[in-house]
Design an enzyme around this catalytic site. Structure first.
Site, PDB file in Angstrom:
ATOM      1  N   GLY A  79       0.838  -1.194   0.000  1.00  0.00           N
ATOM      2  CA  GLY A  79       0.000   0.000   0.000  1.00  0.00           C
ATOM      3  C   GLY A  79       0.869   1.238   0.000  1.00  0.00           C
ATOM      4  N   PRO A  80       0.207   2.410  -0.028  1.00  0.00           N
ATOM      5  CG  PRO A  80      -1.400   4.068   0.173  1.00  0.00           C
ATOM      6  CD  PRO A  80      -1.237   2.601   0.028  1.00  0.00           C
ATOM      7  N   PRO A  81       2.839   4.808   0.945  1.00  0.00           N
ATOM      8  CG  PRO A  81       4.333   6.403   0.121  1.00  0.00           C
ATOM      9  CD  PRO A  81       3.155   5.587  -0.254  1.00  0.00           C
ATOM     10  CG  HIS A 298      -1.944  28.594 -12.258  1.00  0.00           C
ATOM     11  ND1 HIS A 298      -1.359  27.999 -13.348  1.00  0.00           N
ATOM     12  CD2 HIS A 298      -2.118  27.590 -11.347  1.00  0.00           C
ATOM     13  CE1 HIS A 298      -1.189  26.704 -13.107  1.00  0.00           C
ATOM     14  NE2 HIS A 298      -1.632  26.441 -11.888  1.00  0.00           N
ATOM     15  CD  GLU A 299      -2.611  28.502  -7.496  1.00  0.00           C
ATOM     16  OE1 GLU A 299      -3.431  27.596  -7.264  1.00  0.00           O
ATOM     17  OE2 GLU A 299      -1.443  28.271  -7.893  1.00  0.00           O
TER      18      GLU A 299
HETATM   19  P1  ATP Z   1       6.618   3.255   4.277  1.00  0.00           P
HETATM   20  O1  ATP Z   1       5.840   2.486   3.251  1.00  0.00           O
HETATM   21  O2  ATP Z   1       7.009   4.615   3.788  1.00  0.00           O
HETATM   22  O3  ATP Z   1       7.769   2.492   4.886  1.00  0.00           O
HETATM   23  P2  ATP Z   1       4.870   2.635   6.482  1.00  0.00           P
HETATM   24  O4  ATP Z   1       3.575   2.207   5.898  1.00  0.00           O
HETATM   25  O5  ATP Z   1       5.798   1.578   6.983  1.00  0.00           O
HETATM   26  O6  ATP Z   1       5.622   3.608   5.478  1.00  0.00           O
HETATM   27  P3  ATP Z   1       4.985   3.615   9.153  1.00  0.00           P
HETATM   28  O7  ATP Z   1       6.466   3.804   9.196  1.00  0.00           O
HETATM   29  O8  ATP Z   1       4.432   2.435   9.842  1.00  0.00           O
HETATM   30  O9  ATP Z   1       4.529   3.648   7.646  1.00  0.00           O
HETATM   31  O10 ATP Z   1       4.253   4.915   9.688  1.00  0.00           O
HETATM   32  C1  ATP Z   1       4.921   6.151   9.839  1.00  0.00           C
HETATM   33  C2  ATP Z   1       4.391   6.873  11.054  1.00  0.00           C
HETATM   34  O11 ATP Z   1       3.038   7.284  10.818  1.00  0.00           O
HETATM   35  C3  ATP Z   1       4.320   5.983  12.287  1.00  0.00           C
HETATM   36  O12 ATP Z   1       5.502   6.018  13.031  1.00  0.00           O
HETATM   37  C4  ATP Z   1       3.167   6.579  13.045  1.00  0.00           C
HETATM   38  O13 ATP Z   1       3.613   7.686  13.796  1.00  0.00           O
HETATM   39  C5  ATP Z   1       2.252   7.109  11.972  1.00  0.00           C
HETATM   40  N1  ATP Z   1       1.154   6.170  11.638  1.00  0.00           N
HETATM   41  C6  ATP Z   1       0.929   5.602  10.439  1.00  0.00           C
HETATM   42  N2  ATP Z   1      -0.179   4.834  10.468  1.00  0.00           N
HETATM   43  C7  ATP Z   1      -0.644   4.887  11.728  1.00  0.00           C
HETATM   44  C8  ATP Z   1      -1.756   4.283  12.408  1.00  0.00           C
HETATM   45  N3  ATP Z   1      -2.607   3.462  11.774  1.00  0.00           N
HETATM   46  N4  ATP Z   1      -1.945   4.567  13.722  1.00  0.00           N
HETATM   47  C9  ATP Z   1      -1.092   5.399  14.372  1.00  0.00           C
HETATM   48  N5  ATP Z   1      -0.035   6.000  13.788  1.00  0.00           N
HETATM   49  C10 ATP Z   1       0.200   5.758  12.490  1.00  0.00           C
END
Ligand code: ATP
Length: 471
Positions: A79-81, A298-299
């Site tokens: 899934g997304p980052p 533009h905006e």
């Molecule tokens: P990537 O794909 O970029 O590695 P990731 O999906 O592993 O990202 P995390 O590193 O788990 O993302 O999340 C980054 C930060 O966002 C966490 O340390 C937390 O602070 C916050 N976060 C993300 N999702 C949640 C959630 N469901 N509940 C609480 N905090 C969250």
């Protein structure tokens, strides 16, 4: 060995490999069990439910062995980052008091043949020794990408080693391997087959309810003004990931310190949202008059088309530079959407092209200011053609591996969509030229307009016949 390929990677002497291994061992101390638990991961209820079984397996493996059941070895989060994949993996280890071994796929990518594979072996050896344990490999696509006919001996050896390690657990060794990727489509089939990463869980961006819960997790240790409405904040942060939300809570706290406040107020949250969405405000940026006028149109073009087409509601328009942008429009969608129609997607593209269309209409030429808009508009058009079957090629979709072969056909369809939307954007703004001029000049004067101010300007024009709103 899975298959042979021409070896183009440099080879290393065995002594050198041993030295690099030693360095690896020195630099990596054993990680303790994380303190993160499931209650630290907000939302993602279905995923957590799925994981309960795996947690039970780690805690009570005999129960499953007696039944002849095999432990699932690999779980793949995709899934997304910033959506909580790493956090979930830590929580699994935390809930089961397992040792946690985090790694990133890129750590195994080495120039020298055999080094990556050795690192994989060392990681698994450590995890087996500390069993029960959880190995977490972030960006697994760096080592698990589909193998092609182009040789990369080092990468192939690393992936092969990972496959061998995953096949080689003894039944008494409770080691779970969790992989995470933003691009599951890139992964080699061998990695996804049963017995390896056979459980795939999509971790998407949170919906409004989950956003509220995530915000609550991240403000729980902060002094918050009673007037701050978390429900409203959750609504305004549509499309943001957990990482964005935790960033907003943190930025708001820092701003409150800067403003000498005892509690974090709504002003701090508003500023934090803008900072996260649009980047840092460039207070001393010098924008020449001509450019300021261009940016105003533009905006105004974006915002006006957003209103005319009734897409997401506009909460702010600004020509105060932020980040790389000279201006921006902030939208606040009313509700989370899961199904979007062809017309709605085309409307989105028209709004994205609204900035360039306004420039074309007023100045007779366009500027470089639409670079990001064009990227986004083209990306939607690409998805419509290749993924949603929403082009003249009706109901046909294109696998990423086929795109190269059908490039001109796909490109032709993308062009049709973009051209049609651009013509519509220009024509709608032309019909509402007075209104465009008015919004733009107000924006030029005030530099920032709220959604309510924009509504007032539009109200003045509502009775004029040339201003036609979409139904
Ligand atoms: P990537 O794909 O970029 O590695 P990731 O999906 O592993 O990202 P995390 O590193 O788990 O993302 O999340 C980054 C930060 O966002 C966490 O340390 C937390 O602070 C916050 N976060 C993300 N999702 C949640 C959630 N469901 N509940 C609480 N905090 C969250």
């Amino acid at each position: 060995m899975y298959y042979m390929k021409l070896d183009r990677s440099p080879q290393l002497e065995p002594v050198q490999i041993m030295k690099m291994e030693k360095d690896d061992k020195k630099s990596k101390t054993d990680k303790p069990t994380p303190s993160i638990r499931f209650h630290d991961v907000a939302g993602l209820e279905e995923v957590k439910e799925e994981l309960v079984e795996i947690i039970d397996f780690i805690k009570n493996p005999e129960k499953y062995y007696k039944m002849g059941a095999k432990i699932p070895k690999g779980v793949l989060f995709h899934g997304p980052p910033g959506t909580g994949k790493t956090l979930l993996a830590q929580a699994i280890a935390g809930e089961t008091a397992s040792a946690f071994f985090p790694a990133s796929g890129s750590e195994f990518v080495e120039k020298y043949v055999g080094v990556g594979a050795k690192r994989v072996r060392t990681l698994f050896e450590k995890a087996k020794k500390e069993s029960p344990s959880v190995i977490f490999i972030d960006e697994i696509d760096a080592i698990g990408a589909k193998r092609s006919t182009e040789s990369n001996n080092e990468k192939d050896q690393t992936l092969n080693q990972l496959l061998i390690e995953m096949d080689g657990f003894h039944s008494e060794q409770t080691v779970i391997v969790i992989g995470a990727t933003n691009r599951i489509d890139l992964l080699d089939d061998a990695l996804l087959r049963p017995g390896r990463f056979d459980r795939h869980m999509f971790i998407g961006n949170p919906d409004v309810k989950a956003r509220e819960e995530i915000l609550k997790v991240h403000i729980q240790n902060k002094p918050i003004d009673a007037l701050v409405d978390i429900k409203k904040l959750a609504k305004r942060t549509h499309g943001m990931s957990g990482a964005h939300l935790s960033n907003i809570a943190n930025e708001a706290a820092i701003l409150a310190v800067r403003n000498n406040k005892k509690q974090i107020g709504i002003d701090e949250f508003n500023q934090a949202i803008e900072k996260v969405v649009a980047g840092l405000q460039r207070k001393n940026a010098v924008v020449i008059e001509k450019e300021k006028r261009t940016v105003s149109f533009h905006e105004a073009g974006h915002a006006l088309l957003g209103k005319l087409l009734n897409t997401d509601s506009v909460s702010k328009i600004s020509i105060v530079p932020r980040g790389e942008a000279l201006g921006y429009v902030l939208y606040s969608p009313e509700e989370d959407r899961y199904l979007i129609t062809t017309k709605e997607l085309k409307n989105k593209i028209q709004v994205l092209l609204g900035g360039r269309a306004a420039e074309q209409l007023i100045f007779g030429e366009v500027s470089t200011g639409a670079r990001d808009d064009l990227k986004k508009a083209n990306s939607i058009a690409y998805q419509m053609v290749c993924e949603y079957g929403m082009s003249n090629l009706v109901n046909r979709v294109f696998d990423i591996s086929l795109i190269k072969n059908c490039y001109s056909m796909i490109d032709g369809e993308i062009k049709n969509i973009i051209d049609e939307c651009y013509i519509n954007s220009i024509s709608k703004l032309e019909t509402n030229l007075d209104l465009l001029n008015r919004v733009s000049s107000e924006l030029y004067e005030k530099e920032t307009l709220t959604g309510e101010e924009l509504d007032l300007i539009i109200k003045d024009f509502e009775n004029k016949p040339e201003c036609c709103f979409a139904t």
